[in-house]
Design a protein around this motif. Structure first.
Motif, short mmCIF file in Angstrom:
data_model
loop_
_atom_site.label_atom_id
_atom_site.label_comp_id
_atom_site.label_asym_id
_atom_site.label_seq_id
_atom_site.Cartn_x
_atom_site.Cartn_y
_atom_site.Cartn_z
N ASP A 38 0.78 -1.22 0.00
CA ASP A 38 0.00 0.00 0.00
C ASP A 38 0.82 1.28 0.00
N LYS A 39 2.10 1.20 -0.28
CA LYS A 39 2.93 2.39 -0.38
C LYS A 39 4.13 2.08 -1.26
N ALA A 40 4.63 3.11 -1.91
CA ALA A 40 5.78 2.91 -2.80
C ALA A 40 6.49 4.22 -3.01
N LYS A 41 7.75 4.14 -3.38
CA LYS A 41 8.51 5.31 -3.78
C LYS A 41 8.52 5.41 -5.30
N ILE A 42 8.67 6.65 -5.79
CA ILE A 42 8.67 6.90 -7.23
C ILE A 42 10.12 6.99 -7.70
N GLY A 43 10.46 6.23 -8.72
CA GLY A 43 11.82 6.21 -9.23
C GLY A 43 12.23 7.53 -9.86
N GLN A 44 13.50 7.90 -9.70
CA GLN A 44 14.01 9.16 -10.22
C GLN A 44 13.96 9.21 -11.75
N THR A 45 14.14 8.08 -12.40
CA THR A 45 14.10 8.06 -13.87
C THR A 45 12.74 8.53 -14.37
N ILE A 47 10.60 10.42 -12.72
CA ILE A 47 10.48 11.85 -12.38
C ILE A 47 11.18 12.70 -13.44
N ASN A 48 12.36 12.27 -13.86
CA ASN A 48 13.09 13.02 -14.89
C ASN A 48 12.33 13.02 -16.22
N ASP A 49 11.66 11.92 -16.53
CA ASP A 49 11.00 11.78 -17.83
C ASP A 49 9.75 12.64 -17.97
N VAL A 50 9.16 13.11 -16.87
CA VAL A 50 7.91 13.87 -16.97
C VAL A 50 8.13 15.39 -16.85
#
Length: 558
Positions: A38-45, A47-50
């Motif tokens: 029920d929880k997760a971190k968002i990958g930096q790749t 984040i960079n792509d958006v």
């Protein structure tokens, strides 16, 4: 009528797998780093792509000065996010993580309340994904490396009387505010005065919440001033060669945490600097990423608008290039009555005149928000003891200032109870009337920035700064730090530095006790009055009531 507790409501939540929540935002599962189901971190790749996407609308939720009667700022933030989704908007929320110290003290959690909560509530208010532990560890590594540097020859020529880097722990422990370290003989180093702050007051926390990526994080960590030499020149973290290892410890903590509301709407919960002793906002990386993923992003600033919202506008928005589109100021009838002089035990009795008297506090916050050029409305967080006449008194008062006030019932009804406010917030955002500008310019001298906040936001008659403070500010200006904004450390309970002065006090000065340069975070901390950067526990801390029941479930958390 018997109401379920927050924790009971949270346990009944019908949570969806975090991959489904990510899918709603267009985040492929391979870019989610799950922490359980029920929880997760968002990958930096990802984040960079958006980053080339257009930004959504940014909505700030703030509040009147907090009272023991309760205001419900986070509850409103969560409820508004749910309400926006209910009216067909693609919306998400961004809030801070909870500090363990206040959870076991008296403040409570940071997940909302009633039927406007973020889940998993228990984990969010305890260890969550370990971000705060990572920040504490990175801070402690630097503390150890400073004393080790001194022990092994002190190549940087640190004056041990001028080590400014204090230690941290994420717990309220007044006994650690001032200590002596390295006792026990030559093998243990050189004895010196030392002390602890709470982790959420750490400059490492502030940096993590203001850095845009890992490279920026490492540079900011290296720029932190940890001590001074006998000639009063600064010693930086990079002189100790600690920034690389600290960045390694913070690598995962830099990634925003994705969770969900009770209504399965997406939420980023990331970072947690205190608003009365730090800048009080969730991380820049979470907010800026959310703006690329949703059409409307609801975030909050800590405590009252005089602290949290001022720092959001003057520090976070300035540093991150954010331009908020609307502000919601949270108030309650109960808090208005308390600001009007009613004792807490008498708040259940109708008292329209006390409501009118207490509205002066709300009015000052409304006027202050107008100074930043962002349109605002007032969200009245409903309590069952509120009468129609009391609610109408708040609505009429706000109308006299040219601001709409709307009664919200999200605590009891979830997103359905705040749809009207959601519609009006959309109208404010889409109306194009926002013209955000910080309260003061970068080029204003540091002392003048402090005076501007004290006079314009707190409405103080003057600011009391002794020659030592003024001299320190002048030295920093000569060293090239004069362009930095100021971060006021002050009681959250009053516009003044006296926590017992509720309402809209006048005829007071703001005493500045000391100033601290956070060169890595990029602001000057201004400690006012008796505010402490290490809180203490109350006479009866919440920890006394927190335990596991026979079924292994947590009791007493909220």
């Amino acid at each position: 009528m018997t109401y379920k507790s927050d924790i009971e409501i949270a346990r009944d939540a019908q949570k969806k797998p975090i991959q489904e929540i990510g899918d709603r935002l267009g985040i492929p599962s391979e870019h989610l780093l799950p922490y359980g189901h029920d929880k997760a971190k968002i990958g930096q790749t990802f984040i960079n792509d958006v980053q080339d996407r257009p930004d959504g609308k940014l909505i700030l939720v703030t509040a009147i000065n907090p009272t023991p009667a309760g205001e419900g700022k986070t509850t409103t933030t969560v409820g508004l996010g749910d309400g926006l989704n209910r009216i067909g908007k693609k919306a998400m929320i961004c809030i801070r993580e909870a500090s363990l110290g206040p959870n076991f003290g008296m403040k409570g959690g940071a997940a909302g309340g009633g039927y406007a909560q973020v889940v998993p509530m228990e984990e969010m208010n305890l260890h969550f994904t370990g971000d705060f532990h990572a920040i504490t560890s990175a801070h402690s590594l630097l503390s150890a490396m400073i004393d080790n540097h001194i022990y092994w020859g002190n190549l940087s020529k640190i004056d041990t009387r001028r080590v400014t880097w204090r230690r941290v722990v994420d717990m309220n422990d007044r006994s650690l505010r001032q200590i002596t370290s390295s006792l026990g003989g030559a093998a243990n180093g050189y004895p010196r005065e030392d002390g602890f702050d709470i982790t959420v007051a750490s400059e490492v926390m502030a940096i993590l919440c203001l850095a845009k990526d890992l490279k920026d994080l490492e540079k900011r960590l290296g720029d932190m001033i940890v001590a001074y030499r006998t000639d009063k020149t600064p010693v930086f973290c990079r002189d100790i060669k600690a920034e690389g290892a600290m960045t390694v410890l913070l690598k995962d903590a830099m990634q925003p945490n994705l969770v969900q509301t009770l209504e399965n709407n997406p939420a980023f919960v990331h970072g947690g600097p205190f608003a009365n002793i730090a800048h009080g906002c969730n991380s820049v990386i979470a907010t800026t990423t959310a703006l690329k993923l949703a059409d409307y992003v609801v975030t909050e600033a800590g405590f009252g608008a005089d602290l949290g919202a001022e720092k959001f506008m003057d520090i976070k928005c300035r540093k991150a290039g954010l331009k908020p589109d609307a502000v919601v100021i949270v108030a309650t009838v109960r808090a208005m009555k308390m600001n009007g002089g009613v004792a807490k035990d008498d708040l259940g009795t109708e008292n329209v005149q006390a409501v009118k008297d207490g509205c002066l506090n709300l009015g000052r916050h409304i006027e202050n928000m107008k100074k930043f050029g962002v349109p605002a409305l007032v969200g009245i967080n409903h309590f069952v003891t509120d009468t129609d006449a009391e609610v109408q008194a708040v609505i009429d008062y706000c109308a006299s200032l040219g601001v709409e006030a709307v009664l919200n019932k999200h605590w009891a009804e979830g997103g359905a109870g705040i749809e009207e406010t959601a519609q009006k917030v959309v109208a404010l955002c889409d109306g194009g009337s926002a013209n955000y500008a910080p309260l003061y310019g970068d080029d204003l001298p540091l002392a003048a920035k402090i005076e501007t906040v004290c006079r314009e936001i707190y409405r103080a008659d003057g600011v009391v700064m002794d020659n030592k403070v003024l001299s320190q500010l002048k030295d920093w200006e000569e060293q090239g730090y004069g362009h930095l904004p100021v971060c006021m450390a002050k009681t959250q309970y009053s516009f003044s530095t006296d926590p017992d002065q509720r309402g809209a006090p006048t005829g007071f000065d703001i005493p500045v006790r000391e100033v601290r340069l956070s060169a890595g975070a990029g602001f000057v901390v201004v400690v006012c009055g008796e505010i402490m950067t290490m809180p203490g526990l109350p006479r009866k801390p919440a920890a006394e009531s927190i335990h596991l029941n026979e079924d292994g479930l947590i009791e007493g958390l909220f």
